[in-house]
Scaffold this active site. Structure first.
Site, PDB file in Angstrom:
ATOM      1  N   ALA A 129       0.872  -1.169   0.000  1.00  0.00           N
ATOM      2  CA  ALA A 129       0.000   0.000   0.000  1.00  0.00           C
ATOM      3  C   ALA A 129       0.914   1.225   0.000  1.00  0.00           C
ATOM      4  O   ALA A 129       2.068   1.147   0.441  1.00  0.00           O
ATOM      5  CB  ALA A 129      -0.888  -0.026   1.236  1.00  0.00           C
ATOM      6  N   GLY A 146       0.627  -4.830   1.063  1.00  0.00           N
ATOM      7  CA  GLY A 146      -0.551  -4.907   0.209  1.00  0.00           C
ATOM      8  C   GLY A 146      -0.283  -5.588  -1.126  1.00  0.00           C
ATOM      9  O   GLY A 146      -1.193  -6.147  -1.738  1.00  0.00           O
ATOM     10  N   GLU A 163      -0.610  -9.132  -0.404  1.00  0.00           N
ATOM     11  CA  GLU A 163      -2.035  -9.370  -0.128  1.00  0.00           C
ATOM     12  C   GLU A 163      -2.848  -9.371  -1.422  1.00  0.00           C
ATOM     13  O   GLU A 163      -3.750 -10.192  -1.593  1.00  0.00           O
ATOM     14  CB  GLU A 163      -2.541  -8.304   0.851  1.00  0.00           C
ATOM     15  CG  GLU A 163      -1.895  -8.473   2.233  1.00  0.00           C
ATOM     16  CD  GLU A 163      -2.141  -7.290   3.157  1.00  0.00           C
ATOM     17  OE1 GLU A 163      -1.755  -6.157   2.785  1.00  0.00           O
ATOM     18  OE2 GLU A 163      -2.696  -7.485   4.243  1.00  0.00           O
ATOM     19  N   GLU A 206       4.630  -4.940   7.427  1.00  0.00           N
ATOM     20  CA  GLU A 206       3.894  -3.839   8.064  1.00  0.00           C
ATOM     21  C   GLU A 206       4.359  -3.575   9.486  1.00  0.00           C
ATOM     22  O   GLU A 206       4.333  -2.451   9.969  1.00  0.00           O
ATOM     23  CB  GLU A 206       2.385  -4.147   8.069  1.00  0.00           C
ATOM     24  CG  GLU A 206       1.726  -4.049   6.700  1.00  0.00           C
ATOM     25  CD  GLU A 206       1.705  -5.355   5.922  1.00  0.00           C
ATOM     26  OE1 GLU A 206       2.528  -6.262   6.222  1.00  0.00           O
ATOM     27  OE2 GLU A 206       0.878  -5.473   5.006  1.00  0.00           O
TER      28      GLU A 206
HETATM   29  C1  HXC Z   1       5.084   4.282  -1.442  1.00  0.00           C
HETATM   30  C2  HXC Z   1       7.019   3.287  -2.181  1.00  0.00           C
HETATM   31  C3  HXC Z   1       6.656   2.073  -1.540  1.00  0.00           C
HETATM   32  C4  HXC Z   1       5.418   2.030  -0.845  1.00  0.00           C
HETATM   33  C5  HXC Z   1       8.573   1.790  -2.522  1.00  0.00           C
HETATM   34  N1  HXC Z   1       8.208   3.053  -2.769  1.00  0.00           N
HETATM   35  N2  HXC Z   1       7.650   1.179  -1.779  1.00  0.00           N
HETATM   36  N3  HXC Z   1       6.234   4.374  -2.129  1.00  0.00           N
HETATM   37  N4  HXC Z   1       4.687   3.165  -0.822  1.00  0.00           N
HETATM   38  N5  HXC Z   1       4.976   0.936  -0.266  1.00  0.00           N
HETATM   39  C6  HXC Z   1       8.945   4.066  -3.527  1.00  0.00           C
HETATM   40  C7  HXC Z   1      10.123   4.610  -2.763  1.00  0.00           C
HETATM   41  O1  HXC Z   1       9.720   5.628  -1.862  1.00  0.00           O
HETATM   42  C8  HXC Z   1      10.976   5.153  -3.898  1.00  0.00           C
HETATM   43  O2  HXC Z   1      10.462   6.370  -4.371  1.00  0.00           O
HETATM   44  C9  HXC Z   1      10.754   4.128  -5.005  1.00  0.00           C
HETATM   45  O3  HXC Z   1       9.530   3.484  -4.673  1.00  0.00           O
HETATM   46  C10 HXC Z   1      11.854   3.084  -5.075  1.00  0.00           C
HETATM   47  O4  HXC Z   1      11.994   2.504  -3.807  1.00  0.00           O
HETATM   48  P1  HXC Z   1      13.393   2.334  -3.059  1.00  0.00           P
HETATM   49  O5  HXC Z   1      13.083   2.141  -1.626  1.00  0.00           O
HETATM   50  O6  HXC Z   1      14.320   3.430  -3.438  1.00  0.00           O
HETATM   51  O7  HXC Z   1      13.929   0.986  -3.726  1.00  0.00           O
HETATM   52  P2  HXC Z   1      14.900  -0.102  -3.092  1.00  0.00           P
HETATM   53  O8  HXC Z   1      15.998   0.571  -2.312  1.00  0.00           O
HETATM   54  O9  HXC Z   1      15.281  -1.015  -4.197  1.00  0.00           O
HETATM   55  O10 HXC Z   1      14.010  -0.897  -2.023  1.00  0.00           O
HETATM   56  C11 HXC Z   1      12.913  -1.667  -2.485  1.00  0.00           C
HETATM   57  C12 HXC Z   1      11.999  -2.061  -1.278  1.00  0.00           C
HETATM   58  C13 HXC Z   1      11.647  -0.755  -0.483  1.00  0.00           C
HETATM   59  C14 HXC Z   1      12.758  -3.031  -0.363  1.00  0.00           C
HETATM   60  C15 HXC Z   1      10.775  -2.735  -1.830  1.00  0.00           C
HETATM   61  O11 HXC Z   1      11.140   0.226  -1.408  1.00  0.00           O
HETATM   62  C16 HXC Z   1      10.638  -0.968   0.583  1.00  0.00           C
HETATM   63  O12 HXC Z   1      10.926  -1.498   1.656  1.00  0.00           O
HETATM   64  N6  HXC Z   1       9.397  -0.503   0.355  1.00  0.00           N
HETATM   65  C17 HXC Z   1       8.349  -0.525   1.350  1.00  0.00           C
HETATM   66  C18 HXC Z   1       7.823  -1.920   1.518  1.00  0.00           C
HETATM   67  C19 HXC Z   1       6.736  -1.952   2.557  1.00  0.00           C
HETATM   68  O13 HXC Z   1       6.930  -1.624   3.733  1.00  0.00           O
HETATM   69  N7  HXC Z   1       5.504  -2.363   2.154  1.00  0.00           N
HETATM   70  C20 HXC Z   1       4.384  -2.416   3.025  1.00  0.00           C
HETATM   71  C21 HXC Z   1       3.626  -1.117   2.941  1.00  0.00           C
HETATM   72  S1  HXC Z   1       2.309  -1.052   4.132  1.00  0.00           S
HETATM   73  P3  HXC Z   1      11.235   7.776  -4.152  1.00  0.00           P
HETATM   74  O14 HXC Z   1      10.368   8.773  -4.836  1.00  0.00           O
HETATM   75  O15 HXC Z   1      11.328   7.957  -2.690  1.00  0.00           O
HETATM   76  O16 HXC Z   1      12.577   7.553  -4.820  1.00  0.00           O
HETATM   77  C22 HXC Z   1       1.060  -1.923   3.487  1.00  0.00           C
HETATM   78  C23 HXC Z   1      -0.213  -2.020   4.250  1.00  0.00           C
HETATM   79  C24 HXC Z   1      -0.087  -1.580   5.650  1.00  0.00           C
HETATM   80  O17 HXC Z   1       1.133  -2.465   2.430  1.00  0.00           O
HETATM   81  C25 HXC Z   1      -1.322  -1.013   6.253  1.00  0.00           C
HETATM   82  C26 HXC Z   1      -0.997   0.200   7.079  1.00  0.00           C
HETATM   83  C27 HXC Z   1      -2.208   0.968   7.558  1.00  0.00           C
END
Ligand code: HXC
Length: 260
Positions: free
Chosen positions: A66, A111, A114, A134
């Site tokens: 998400a 997400g 999911e 998360e």
């Molecule tokens: C918004 C995201 C994102 C996300 C990545 N990006 N994941 N933006 N939401 N979930 C964006 C980054 O900010 C970045 O943009 C670009 O994508 C590339 O990501 P990087 O982090 O630079 O890439 P990398 O170093 O290769 O790392 C990849 C990754 C990492 C390991 C997948 O991006 C990561 O950990 N992402 C988050 C994963 C996560 O936590 N997902 C769960 C989300 S919560 P910019 O513009 O900054 O360069 C969820 C539901 C939870 O899904 C409910 C809560 C209420």
């Protein structure tokens, strides 16, 4: 409806939906959800479309979760009053009775994992990575991760993934039953589309009822599920496609389906 965050193409009887925010690793924001709801409704309503595939654009991610940037400043009361995330199950999973496959290329996190698990099955590329990270954000899965992952891989692995936030690679995902098969990255879409075409070539009512029957196994007792299975089997015996399918077998020719 024209889309900005997804691409939708019809390839014969298969609808291919591509999450298309590669710069954000296909993160799922509210616009993606509303466009997916529309695209799945269109797929469901179009009698010429008999299977769908969902994948991510770029070679890095199916969807990295998400959209954290969208959620970061949102007050808790709004998550509750909007019933944030409810639409994924209510307006995509429950309303899509036709089959669909997730072709997971790269990260399927939060997400993204999911969403993949909402599909009828997952085909993964060798570089796929699944996770429910998360907890690292101070929250927990909100689109079915704790429930669908547990049903898919069992308690121990689901707890491990949700509590440590670690990622599972494609080989572990296949061993654990999360995905149906793992293929080289450059063959993923081809394999997923061929699988979808195979499903699309089946009698459509039988495909829908097979899907419904497997899903019932997650919702009911064995006794009730077995009764429902028999009833669906009996309903299918009344279809024109059943008569055609059995005649085609006896006559050693391919069946021609009417969806009736
Ligand atoms: C918004 C995201 C994102 C996300 C990545 N990006 N994941 N933006 N939401 N979930 C964006 C980054 O900010 C970045 O943009 C670009 O994508 C590339 O990501 P990087 O982090 O630079 O890439 P990398 O170093 O290769 O790392 C990849 C990754 C990492 C390991 C997948 O991006 C990561 O950990 N992402 C988050 C994963 C996560 O936590 N997902 C769960 C989300 S919560 P910019 O513009 O900054 O360069 C969820 C539901 C939870 O899904 C409910 C809560 C209420």
């Amino acid at each position: 409806m024209s889309y900005e965050t997804i691409l939708v193409e019809q390839k014969g009887a298969v609808t291919l939906i591509t999450l298309n925010r590669p710069k954000a690793l296909n993160a799922l924001n509210s616009q993606v959800l509303s466009e997916l709801i529309d695209a799945f409704a269109a797929y469901e309503a179009d009698a010429s479309q008999l299977c769908a595939v969902i994948t991510g654009s770029g070679d890095k991610a199916f969807a990295a979760g998400a959209d954290i940037k969208e959620m970061s400043d949102k007050p808790s009361a709004e998550f509750y009053s909007e019933d944030f995330f409810a639409g994924w199950t209510a307006q995509i999973v429950k309303t899509t009775r036709k089959p669909w496959i997730a072709a997971v290329n790269g990260f399927a996190l939060g997400g993204g994992c999911e969403l993949a698990m909402m599909a009828d099955f997952i085909i993964a590329s060798e570089n796929a990575k699944f996770g429910q990270p998360e907890i690292k954000l101070g929250v927990a899965p909100g689109m079915g991760g704790s429930q669908r992952l547990t049903r898919a891989v069992g308690k121990s692995k689901a707890m491990d993934m949700c509590l440590t936030g670690r990622m599972m690679d494609a080989a572990e995902a296949e061993r654990s039953g999360l995905v149906s098969q793992v293929v080289p990255a450059d063959q993923l879409l081809d394999v997923a589309m061929k699988s979808a075409q195979a499903i699309a070539s089946m009698p459509p009512l039988a495909a829908m009822m097979n899907k419904e029957m497997v899903n019932i196994a997650f919702e009911t007792t064995l006794d009730t599920g077995l009764v429902m299975e028999r009833r669906m089997f009996q309903v299918l015996t009344a279809t024109e496609d059943k008569a055609e399918g059995m005649a085609a077998f006896v006559e050693k020719r391919p069946g021609v389906w009417k969806g009736k």
